[in-house]
Motif scaffolding. Structure first.
Motif, PDB file in Angstrom:
ATOM      1  N   LEU A 149       0.822  -1.209   0.000  1.00  0.00           N
ATOM      2  CA  LEU A 149       0.000   0.000   0.000  1.00  0.00           C
ATOM      3  C   LEU A 149       0.851   1.253   0.000  1.00  0.00           C
ATOM      4  CD1 LEU A 149      -3.004  -0.336   2.449  1.00  0.00           C
ATOM      5  CD2 LEU A 149      -3.028   0.205   0.029  1.00  0.00           C
ATOM      6  N   ALA A 183       0.909   3.980  -2.902  1.00  0.00           N
ATOM      7  CA  ALA A 183       0.565   5.381  -2.631  1.00  0.00           C
ATOM      8  C   ALA A 183       1.696   6.307  -3.061  1.00  0.00           C
ATOM      9  CB  ALA A 183       0.256   5.560  -1.143  1.00  0.00           C
ATOM     10  N   LEU A 241       1.942   6.428  -6.982  1.00  0.00           N
ATOM     11  CA  LEU A 241       0.890   7.220  -7.601  1.00  0.00           C
ATOM     12  C   LEU A 241       1.050   8.701  -7.295  1.00  0.00           C
ATOM     13  CD1 LEU A 241      -2.240   4.925  -7.116  1.00  0.00           C
ATOM     14  CD2 LEU A 241      -0.976   5.400  -9.214  1.00  0.00           C
ATOM     15  N   ASN A 289      -3.764  19.462  -3.850  1.00  0.00           N
ATOM     16  CA  ASN A 289      -5.156  19.331  -3.410  1.00  0.00           C
ATOM     17  C   ASN A 289      -5.435  17.957  -2.816  1.00  0.00           C
ATOM     18  OD1 ASN A 289      -6.049  21.873  -3.956  1.00  0.00           O
ATOM     19  ND2 ASN A 289      -6.669  21.401  -6.057  1.00  0.00           N
ATOM     20  N   SER A 290      -4.869  16.927  -3.436  1.00  0.00           N
ATOM     21  CA  SER A 290      -5.123  15.583  -2.920  1.00  0.00           C
ATOM     22  C   SER A 290      -4.475  15.400  -1.558  1.00  0.00           C
ATOM     23  CB  SER A 290      -4.641  14.516  -3.909  1.00  0.00           C
ATOM     24  OG  SER A 290      -3.248  14.361  -3.814  1.00  0.00           O
ATOM     25  N   LEU A 291      -3.324  16.045  -1.364  1.00  0.00           N
ATOM     26  CA  LEU A 291      -2.693  15.967  -0.045  1.00  0.00           C
ATOM     27  C   LEU A 291      -3.511  16.725   0.995  1.00  0.00           C
ATOM     28  CD1 LEU A 291       1.085  16.215  -0.941  1.00  0.00           C
ATOM     29  CD2 LEU A 291      -0.157  14.250  -0.056  1.00  0.00           C
ATOM     30  N   VAL A 312      -6.781  16.832   0.968  1.00  0.00           N
ATOM     31  CA  VAL A 312      -7.843  15.879   1.331  1.00  0.00           C
ATOM     32  C   VAL A 312      -7.313  14.898   2.373  1.00  0.00           C
ATOM     33  CG1 VAL A 312      -9.316  14.015   0.488  1.00  0.00           C
ATOM     34  CG2 VAL A 312      -8.974  16.054  -0.915  1.00  0.00           C
ATOM     35  N   PHE A 313      -6.108  14.405   2.115  1.00  0.00           N
ATOM     36  CA  PHE A 313      -5.452  13.485   3.050  1.00  0.00           C
ATOM     37  C   PHE A 313      -5.360  14.102   4.442  1.00  0.00           C
ATOM     38  CE2 PHE A 313      -1.200  12.963   4.990  1.00  0.00           C
ATOM     39  CZ  PHE A 313      -1.300  11.655   5.433  1.00  0.00           C
ATOM     40  N   PHE A 361      -8.829  14.454   6.270  1.00  0.00           N
ATOM     41  CA  PHE A 361      -9.284  13.200   6.860  1.00  0.00           C
ATOM     42  C   PHE A 361      -8.448  12.829   8.084  1.00  0.00           C
ATOM     43  CE2 PHE A 361     -11.607  11.818   2.929  1.00  0.00           C
ATOM     44  CZ  PHE A 361     -12.789  11.571   3.565  1.00  0.00           C
ATOM     45  N   ILE A 379      -3.759   4.687   2.735  1.00  0.00           N
ATOM     46  CA  ILE A 379      -5.140   4.647   2.235  1.00  0.00           C
ATOM     47  C   ILE A 379      -5.687   6.061   2.080  1.00  0.00           C
ATOM     48  CG2 ILE A 379      -7.514   3.991   2.837  1.00  0.00           C
ATOM     49  CD1 ILE A 379      -6.745   1.345   3.057  1.00  0.00           C
ATOM     50  N   LEU A 380      -5.397   6.914   3.064  1.00  0.00           N
ATOM     51  CA  LEU A 380      -5.894   8.290   2.969  1.00  0.00           C
ATOM     52  C   LEU A 380      -5.232   9.025   1.801  1.00  0.00           C
ATOM     53  CD1 LEU A 380      -6.243   9.434   6.706  1.00  0.00           C
ATOM     54  CD2 LEU A 380      -7.998   8.653   5.130  1.00  0.00           C
ATOM     55  N   ILE A 381      -3.956   8.732   1.544  1.00  0.00           N
ATOM     56  CA  ILE A 381      -3.290   9.342   0.387  1.00  0.00           C
ATOM     57  C   ILE A 381      -3.985   8.893  -0.898  1.00  0.00           C
ATOM     58  CG2 ILE A 381      -1.178   9.308  -1.003  1.00  0.00           C
ATOM     59  CD1 ILE A 381       0.411   9.298   1.604  1.00  0.00           C
ATOM     60  N   LEU A 382      -4.296   7.592  -0.977  1.00  0.00           N
ATOM     61  CA  LEU A 382      -4.990   7.076  -2.163  1.00  0.00           C
ATOM     62  C   LEU A 382      -6.377   7.712  -2.302  1.00  0.00           C
ATOM     63  CD1 LEU A 382      -3.972   3.300  -2.009  1.00  0.00           C
ATOM     64  CD2 LEU A 382      -3.169   5.029  -3.620  1.00  0.00           C
ATOM     65  N   ILE A 383      -7.071   7.930  -1.165  1.00  0.00           N
ATOM     66  CA  ILE A 383      -8.374   8.599  -1.228  1.00  0.00           C
ATOM     67  C   ILE A 383      -8.210  10.006  -1.787  1.00  0.00           C
ATOM     68  CG2 ILE A 383     -10.280   9.545   0.124  1.00  0.00           C
ATOM     69  CD1 ILE A 383      -9.934   7.253   2.077  1.00  0.00           C
ATOM     70  N   GLY A 384      -7.170  10.708  -1.309  1.00  0.00           N
ATOM     71  CA  GLY A 384      -6.908  12.063  -1.798  1.00  0.00           C
ATOM     72  C   GLY A 384      -6.705  12.079  -3.302  1.00  0.00           C
ATOM     73  N   LEU A 385      -5.893  11.158  -3.789  1.00  0.00           N
ATOM     74  CA  LEU A 385      -5.638  11.073  -5.229  1.00  0.00           C
ATOM     75  C   LEU A 385      -6.920  10.722  -5.978  1.00  0.00           C
ATOM     76  CD1 LEU A 385      -2.203   9.218  -5.177  1.00  0.00           C
ATOM     77  CD2 LEU A 385      -2.620  11.575  -5.882  1.00  0.00           C
ATOM     78  N   GLU A 426      -9.989  11.405  -5.076  1.00  0.00           N
ATOM     79  CA  GLU A 426     -10.909  12.544  -5.110  1.00  0.00           C
ATOM     80  C   GLU A 426     -10.514  13.557  -6.167  1.00  0.00           C
ATOM     81  OE1 GLU A 426     -12.206  14.434  -1.584  1.00  0.00           O
ATOM     82  OE2 GLU A 426     -13.156  12.598  -0.852  1.00  0.00           O
ATOM     83  N   SER A 471     -15.850   9.296   0.452  1.00  0.00           N
ATOM     84  CA  SER A 471     -15.404   9.727  -0.873  1.00  0.00           C
ATOM     85  C   SER A 471     -16.308   9.203  -1.978  1.00  0.00           C
ATOM     86  CB  SER A 471     -13.984   9.236  -1.147  1.00  0.00           C
ATOM     87  OG  SER A 471     -13.069  10.080  -0.567  1.00  0.00           O
TER      88      SER A 471
END
Lengths: 159, 171
Positions: free
Chosen positions: A6, A10, A13, A27-29, A31-32, A35, B50-56, B58, B102
């Motif tokens: 994982l 991560a 990607l 932006n995605s960071l 969101v991270f 959360f 997992i949270l990093i993958l969720i961010g990507l 989104e 998400s």
């Protein structure tokens, strides 16, 4: 092993994303972070409470409730136990298996295993925070009821 | 303001109780810390990626893709997709909560999100292998075949109840 894959996925990607579009990646960071911030304290509290529970709840109590005495009471008790405790399946299955071989009630074991994975009382605060009160309450309540149904059917099938 | 202080206060209370337990029974006090530490390490090893993958997810996955695959009008195909996505489960259920959030945000229907969460919780291949080994093939197979329809019924009921309550709140 799982988690290593994982992390690598991560990171991989993230790098691709960074190469394609920096703003999107930032932006995605965000969101991270959002959360992570909303979950962190609640997770710490949950984990610590589970630590207390596991330290004070010896496995003898667990085996007694799922012991020989049949009857629906033991099934409900086992289901309640499964709902409250948060043990990894990898620890719970061997325990449940040894109880079963000692002649424990099949329904009780089925109820315990099913609620263990589907109902999480300890994580309800987290579920409420993320998915809402109604969702958390009804998902857990319905799962509990269906665990009892599954357990009863299994008790009739396997003896 | 008050709400912001609730969690730190709770955490501090747990800390104090833990110290009290330690002084009355050092073994118990120590095992609380040990159990908690194990769980914390498990979560820290799995939640951040997992949270990093969720961010990507989104940022990069367009809303219409999820809407089409798991949205209101996705029907049986949507249910199948949710099942498949759920079996890709890694880690405990609470890791899946933010993923559920998400998915909802991206237009997945409540029904499919609930299916995804329930499948994530209960159907994992390594877990099934473990169940077969310790509880027997009969036990595992019967439980699994009962679990699958249960998940769908639970999700349908959940969907009905929540839809109703949303309508009630609106009127």
């Amino acid at each position: 092993m799982f988690s290593l894959t994982l992390w690598i996925l991560a990171a991989f990607l993230l790098i691709i994303s960074w190469g394609k579009n920096k703003d999107n990646t930032i932006n995605s960071l965000k969101v991270f972070l959002k959360f992570f911030r909303s979950m962190a304290l609640l997770i710490l509290i949950t984990i610590w409470s589970i630590g207390f529970l596991l330290a004070f709840l010896p496995s003898e109590i667990l085996s007694k409730t799922m012991g020989q005495e049949a009857g629906f009471n033991s099934v409900i008790l086992a289901a309640l136990f499964g709902s409250i405790v948060l043990i990894q399946a990898f620890i719970a299955f061997p325990l449940a298996g040894s109880l079963l071989r000692q002649g424990a009630n099949v329904s009780a074991i089925a109820a315990f295993v099913t609620t263990l994975v589907m109902v999480g009382v300890a994580t309800i605060p987290l579920e409420i925070k993320l998915l809402g009160k109604k969702f958390a309450f009804w998902r857990n309540a319905l799962s509990f009821i269906f665990a009892l149904i599954i357990a009863s059917i299994m008790g009739a099938f396997l003896r | 303001m008050k709400k912001n202080l609730l969690f730190p206060a709770l955490l501090f209370t747990l800390f104090l109780i833990n110290i009290l337990v330690y002084f009355s029974d050092s073994g118990k006090g120590f095992s609380i810390v040990l159990f908690s530490k194990n769980y914390l390490l498990e979560i820290l090893s799995i939640l951040p990626p997992i949270l990093i993958l969720i961010g990507l997810f989104e940022v990069w996955v367009p809303k219409r893709v999820i809407e089409k695959a798991m949205g209101q009008s996705s029907g049986i195909k949507g249910i199948l997709v949710s099942f498949l996505v759920g079996t890709a489960a890694m880690g405990p259920l609470y890791v899946a909560f933010p993923i559920g959030v998400s998915l909802l945000k991206k237009g997945a229907s409540l029904l499919n999100t609930s299916i995804f969460l329930c499948v994530w919780a209960s159907i994992k291949i390594p877990m099934i292998l473990f169940e077969i080994k310790f509880l027997g093939l009969d036990f595992a197979v019967i439980r699994l075949t009962l679990t699958i329809p249960s998940i769908i019924v639970i999700s349908l009921l959940l969907n009905m109840i929540l839809k109703k309550s949303i309508c009630n709140e609106k009127t």
